[in-house]
Design an enzyme around this catalytic site. Structure first.
Site, PDB file in Angstrom:
ATOM      1  N   LEU A  33       0.842  -0.625  -0.288  1.00 17.99           N
ATOM      2  CA  LEU A  33      -0.005  -0.354  -0.410  1.00 17.99           C
ATOM      3  C   LEU A  33       0.958   1.111   0.079  1.00 17.99           C
ATOM      4  O   LEU A  33       2.108   1.458   0.689  1.00 17.99           O
ATOM      5  CB  LEU A  33      -1.093   0.365   1.092  1.00 17.99           C
ATOM      6  CG  LEU A  33      -1.487  -1.027   1.486  1.00 17.99           C
ATOM      7  CD1 LEU A  33      -2.287  -0.809   2.173  1.00 17.99           C
ATOM      8  CD2 LEU A  33      -3.266  -0.886   0.294  1.00 17.99           C
ATOM      9  N   HIS A  37      -3.605   4.436  -2.251  1.00 15.06           N
ATOM     10  CA  HIS A  37      -4.735   3.302  -1.241  1.00 15.06           C
ATOM     11  C   HIS A  37      -5.371   3.904   0.148  1.00 15.06           C
ATOM     12  O   HIS A  37      -6.280   3.825   0.346  1.00 15.06           O
ATOM     13  CB  HIS A  37      -3.854   1.854  -1.121  1.00 15.06           C
ATOM     14  CG  HIS A  37      -3.035   1.690  -1.733  1.00 15.06           C
ATOM     15  ND1 HIS A  37      -1.814   0.693  -2.575  1.00 15.06           N
ATOM     16  CD2 HIS A  37      -4.248   0.929  -3.223  1.00 15.06           C
ATOM     17  CE1 HIS A  37      -1.646   0.066  -3.399  1.00 15.06           C
ATOM     18  NE2 HIS A  37      -2.780  -0.043  -3.921  1.00 15.06           N
ATOM     19  N   LYS A 149      -6.372   6.840 -11.772  1.00 15.20           N
ATOM     20  CA  LYS A 149      -4.937   6.557 -12.140  1.00 15.20           C
ATOM     21  C   LYS A 149      -4.971   5.270 -12.921  1.00 15.20           C
ATOM     22  O   LYS A 149      -4.812   5.231 -14.579  1.00 15.20           O
ATOM     23  CB  LYS A 149      -3.712   5.927 -10.751  1.00 15.20           C
ATOM     24  CG  LYS A 149      -2.747   5.329 -12.002  1.00 15.20           C
ATOM     25  CD  LYS A 149      -1.192   5.449 -10.920  1.00 15.20           C
ATOM     26  CE  LYS A 149      -0.476   4.456 -11.756  1.00 15.20           C
ATOM     27  NZ  LYS A 149      -1.004   3.003 -11.363  1.00 15.20           N
ATOM     28  N   VAL A 176      -3.266   9.942  -6.442  1.00 16.70           N
ATOM     29  CA  VAL A 176      -2.520  10.585  -6.097  1.00 16.70           C
ATOM     30  C   VAL A 176      -1.373  10.419  -6.442  1.00 16.70           C
ATOM     31  O   VAL A 176      -0.852   9.560  -7.171  1.00 16.70           O
ATOM     32  CB  VAL A 176      -3.064  10.261  -3.917  1.00 16.70           C
ATOM     33  CG1 VAL A 176      -1.276  10.856  -3.006  1.00 16.70           C
ATOM     34  CG2 VAL A 176      -3.713  10.108  -4.434  1.00 16.70           C
ATOM     35  N   ARG A 187       4.414   0.057  -8.264  1.00 15.22           N
ATOM     36  CA  ARG A 187       5.649  -0.966  -9.161  1.00 15.22           C
ATOM     37  C   ARG A 187       6.338   0.354  -8.825  1.00 15.22           C
ATOM     38  O   ARG A 187       7.554   0.304  -9.867  1.00 15.22           O
ATOM     39  CB  ARG A 187       5.323  -0.688 -10.720  1.00 15.22           C
ATOM     40  CG  ARG A 187       4.324  -1.791 -10.420  1.00 15.22           C
ATOM     41  CD  ARG A 187       3.808  -2.308 -11.634  1.00 15.22           C
ATOM     42  NE  ARG A 187       2.809  -4.216 -12.193  1.00 15.22           N
ATOM     43  CZ  ARG A 187       1.724  -3.868 -12.161  1.00 15.22           C
ATOM     44  NH1 ARG A 187       0.939  -3.229 -12.487  1.00 15.22           N
ATOM     45  NH2 ARG A 187       1.785  -4.957 -12.224  1.00 15.22           N
TER      46      ARG A 187
END
Ligand code: PAF
Length: 283
Positions: A33, A37, A149, A176, A187
């Site tokens: 996270l 998130h 996103k 964000v 990633r």
């Protein structure tokens, strides 16, 4: 906060809360996270009585050459972060619980998944809609929160929920970004120091497109070529796609003059890491 591992127990908890008249907010994740998130979790906390976050790295949505095995995982770290946010439940099934012996049922949205990541990652969205349907059946949420996103993922889930008459409000939450503009993603942890610098070209490309529009440019071809040039001239990058699309259908806009709202969607390999980003351009 409780960690729930089985679908049966999750369903029985959800039914209990529904009987009590409480609303359930759901944030599906694959773990590792970050602030993106946590923003979804905070939105869920604002409007729901009980918040469930799932952590499940879904093998179905990874292609054979993709990063399922090396996808970052750290359950201890994730659960400490969620505890701090006041989350009530983590739903954390294993692969066997989700896709046991004899599994053979899939959910597929056919049109909005054709382009962009759907074209580059065959089978990806079928994996996403299948797992999200199963997670919805386990968690039985009133509200489900997804980041903008993954614009195409959000559009696909909204379509699925509408088409299959799922009684769930799907809420999209804005992207964000890190302080320098890189969109947050699990990633990003794959990036070396050099790659991290190059990765900024996605945000710079979005800003360039907005600037061109603000300066009166309307030609889809011109905007695409400027964005492609900026990214191709950045070290360590390889473009997967740079596309302008109708924000509803995700059909490509390759020629002509932009009007109203247009989605700019980017997928770029930086080293071996594939990053995505997007923005709505408004004329
Ligand atoms: O966005 C993600 O992290 C995943 O695609 C999701 C929605 C949790 C399904 O596995």
């Amino acid at each position: 906060m409780r960690v729930i591992k089985t679908i049966k127990e999750m369903q029985s908890i959800a039914k209990g809360h529904k009987k009590e008249g409480l609303t359930i907010g759901f944030v599906p994740t694959m773990g590792f996270l970050h602030e993106g998130h946590l923003t979804l979790v905070r939105e869920a906390k604002k409007i729901c009585n009980v918040v469930v976050v799932s952590i499940f790295v879904n093998p179905l949505q990874f292609g054979p050459k993709e990063d399922f095995a090396k996808y970052p995982r750290d359950f201890e770290r994730d659960s400490a972060m969620l505890q701090k946010e006041g989350v009530e439940y983590i739903f954390h099934p294993d692969g066997e619980e989700m896709y046991g012996k004899g599994y053979q049922t899939y959910v597929e949205v056919t049109e909005v998944t054709k382009n962009l990541c759907g074209a580059s990652r065959p089978g990806h969205f079928k994996g996403v809609t299948t797992v999200v349907s199963k997670l919805f059946n386990a968690v039985m949420p009133d509200y489900a929160f997804f980041g903008e996103k993954d614009y195409q993922q959000l559009a696909t889930i909204k379509r699925m929920v509408a088409d299959l008459n799922m009684d769930i409000n799907v809420i999209g939450v804005p992207i964000v970004r890190e302080a320098d503009g890189l969109a947050m993603s699990s990633r990003n942890t794959y990036l070396s120091e050099e790659e991290r610098k190059s990765a900024l070209c996605l945000y710079r490309a979005i800003n360039l497109a907005k600037e061109l529009i603000n300066n009166g440019e309307r030609s889809a071809e011109k905007i695409l070529s400027e964005v492609v040039n900026l990214i191709s001239n950045t070290a360590l990058t390889r473009i997967d796609y740079v596309k302008l699309c109708d924000p509803e259908t995700l059909d490509y806009i390759e020629t002509g003059l932009l009007k109203g709202k247009t989605l700019l969607a980017l997928a770029v390999f930086v080293g071996n890491t594939r990053l995505i980003d997007n923005a709505i351009l408004e004329v």
